[in-house]
Design a protein around this motif. Structure first.
Motif, PDB file in Angstrom:
ATOM      1  N   ILE A 185      59.688  84.165  28.105  1.00  0.00           N
ATOM      2  CA  ILE A 185      58.619  83.219  28.430  1.00  0.00           C
ATOM      3  C   ILE A 185      59.280  81.869  28.670  1.00  0.00           C
ATOM      4  CG2 ILE A 185      56.564  82.036  27.598  1.00  0.00           C
ATOM      5  CD1 ILE A 185      55.980  84.470  25.864  1.00  0.00           C
ATOM      6  N   ASP A 186      58.975  81.262  29.833  1.00  0.00           N
ATOM      7  CA  ASP A 186      59.531  79.959  30.179  1.00  0.00           C
ATOM      8  C   ASP A 186      58.430  78.914  30.214  1.00  0.00           C
ATOM      9  OD1 ASP A 186      62.235  80.690  30.562  1.00  0.00           O
ATOM     10  OD2 ASP A 186      61.702  81.595  32.485  1.00  0.00           O
ATOM     11  N   ASP A 187      58.599  77.863  29.434  1.00  0.00           N
ATOM     12  CA  ASP A 187      57.751  76.675  29.466  1.00  0.00           C
ATOM     13  C   ASP A 187      56.250  76.993  29.409  1.00  0.00           C
ATOM     14  OD1 ASP A 187      57.491  73.932  29.437  1.00  0.00           O
ATOM     15  OD2 ASP A 187      57.177  73.835  31.603  1.00  0.00           O
ATOM     16  N   ALA A 188      55.843  77.694  28.354  1.00  0.00           N
ATOM     17  CA  ALA A 188      54.425  77.977  28.137  1.00  0.00           C
ATOM     18  C   ALA A 188      53.895  77.057  27.040  1.00  0.00           C
ATOM     19  CB  ALA A 188      54.242  79.433  27.725  1.00  0.00           C
ATOM     20  N   HIS A 189      52.596  76.945  26.975  1.00  0.00           N
ATOM     21  CA  HIS A 189      52.009  76.184  25.880  1.00  0.00           C
ATOM     22  C   HIS A 189      52.229  76.993  24.606  1.00  0.00           C
ATOM     23  CE1 HIS A 189      49.065  74.245  23.290  1.00  0.00           C
ATOM     24  NE2 HIS A 189      49.081  73.228  24.149  1.00  0.00           N
ATOM     25  N   PRO A 190      52.605  76.361  23.484  1.00  0.00           N
ATOM     26  CA  PRO A 190      52.878  77.104  22.248  1.00  0.00           C
ATOM     27  C   PRO A 190      51.728  78.008  21.788  1.00  0.00           C
ATOM     28  CG  PRO A 190      53.638  74.852  22.026  1.00  0.00           C
ATOM     29  CD  PRO A 190      52.904  74.928  23.335  1.00  0.00           C
ATOM     30  N   ASN A 191      50.493  77.627  22.091  1.00  0.00           N
ATOM     31  CA  ASN A 191      49.352  78.468  21.713  1.00  0.00           C
ATOM     32  C   ASN A 191      49.313  79.781  22.487  1.00  0.00           C
ATOM     33  OD1 ASN A 191      48.544  76.471  19.978  1.00  0.00           O
ATOM     34  ND2 ASN A 191      46.932  75.675  21.307  1.00  0.00           N
ATOM     35  N   ASN A 192      49.977  79.821  23.647  1.00  0.00           N
ATOM     36  CA  ASN A 192      49.924  81.007  24.496  1.00  0.00           C
ATOM     37  C   ASN A 192      51.106  81.952  24.303  1.00  0.00           C
ATOM     38  OD1 ASN A 192      47.462  80.473  25.711  1.00  0.00           O
ATOM     39  ND2 ASN A 192      48.396  79.188  27.286  1.00  0.00           N
ATOM     40  N   VAL A 193      52.122  81.529  23.558  1.00  0.00           N
ATOM     41  CA  VAL A 193      53.320  82.362  23.395  1.00  0.00           C
ATOM     42  C   VAL A 193      52.962  83.687  22.721  1.00  0.00           C
ATOM     43  CG1 VAL A 193      55.545  82.538  22.218  1.00  0.00           C
ATOM     44  CG2 VAL A 193      54.939  80.444  23.440  1.00  0.00           C
ATOM     45  N   GLU A 194      52.298  83.625  21.575  1.00  0.00           N
ATOM     46  CA  GLU A 194      51.930  84.843  20.850  1.00  0.00           C
ATOM     47  C   GLU A 194      50.985  85.713  21.680  1.00  0.00           C
ATOM     48  OE1 GLU A 194      49.589  86.223  16.815  1.00  0.00           O
ATOM     49  OE2 GLU A 194      50.183  84.140  17.029  1.00  0.00           O
ATOM     50  N   ARG A 195      50.041  85.086  22.356  1.00  0.00           N
ATOM     51  CA  ARG A 195      49.073  85.837  23.175  1.00  0.00           C
ATOM     52  C   ARG A 195      49.771  86.607  24.301  1.00  0.00           C
ATOM     53  NH1 ARG A 195      43.779  84.137  23.487  1.00  0.00           N
ATOM     54  NH2 ARG A 195      43.101  82.921  21.721  1.00  0.00           N
TER      55      ARG A 195
END
Length: 195
Positions: free
Chosen positions: A52-62
């Motif tokens: 995962i490159d440059d995602a919002h931290p809230n979306n990493v787990e999702r």
């Protein structure tokens, strides 16, 4: 003009973060993170990797849940954090795993509560001393799902003619939920407190 400026400023402050959340597929909601030790203990098979490159931290787990499910896995493990945003991972490399369930499947599938076992309840040690309780047996529940543990104890207590059980030893657990226990089975007379 002041009212419009104040209204726009209020709307901007109240809107908060406008980053769109990645929707988690319904089937992927059961996908969870796992540690390196967990991978070894459960004999997990790696089914892929995902970056995962440059995602919002809230979306990493999702995103990792969805990717693991799409790859045929049920667990993921972040092996490297490439970048952070406010001390939370925003760019990661993850391994995706398929891990067998650590619980033994019951022959009948899901464990259901017997009709007469609805009245069976757990009892504390002080309640045993303050009530007229007779120990009937000691029962060991083999490794099972944490959700089925109390149901199995209630069914076993009912089948032995008891109405209360007390867990005396936790043999195995999944995090903070017991999966295998030793329990004493009691038959207690219902007593009321006289005032």
């Amino acid at each position: 003009m002041k009212k419009i400026t104040l209204l726009l400023l209020s709307a901007f402050i109240l809107s908060g973060c406008v980053t769109r959340k990645v929707p988690v597929k319904p089937e992927a909601r059961t996908v969870t993170a796992i540690s390196e030790i967990g991978v070894q203990q459960l004999n997990c098979q790696i089914v892929g990797t995902h970056t995962i490159d440059d995602a919002h931290p809230n979306n990493v787990e999702r995103e990792l849940k969805n990717e693991a499910y799409m790859a045929g896995g049920n667990r993921y493990r972040i092996v490297a954090v490439l970048d952070t945003h406010r001390s939370r991972p925003s760019s990661v490399v993850a391994e995706l795993y398929n891990c067998p369930s650590p619980y033994k499947a019951k022959p009948a599938g899901n464990v259901e509560l017997l009709p007469g076992a609805y009245s069976v309840k757990p009892i504390t040690f002080t309640e045993i001393e303050n009530n007229e309780c007779k120990i009937l047996n000691t029962h060991v529940v083999e490794k099972t799902s944490p959700d089925n543990l109390e149901i199995e104890l209630s069914n076993e207590t009912y089948m032995m003619g008891g109405n209360r059980f007390h867990i005396t030893k936790i043999i195995d657990s999944n995090g903070n939920k017991p999966t295998s226990v030793v329990a004493d089975i009691y038959r207690c007379k219902h007593t009321t407190v006289a005032y």
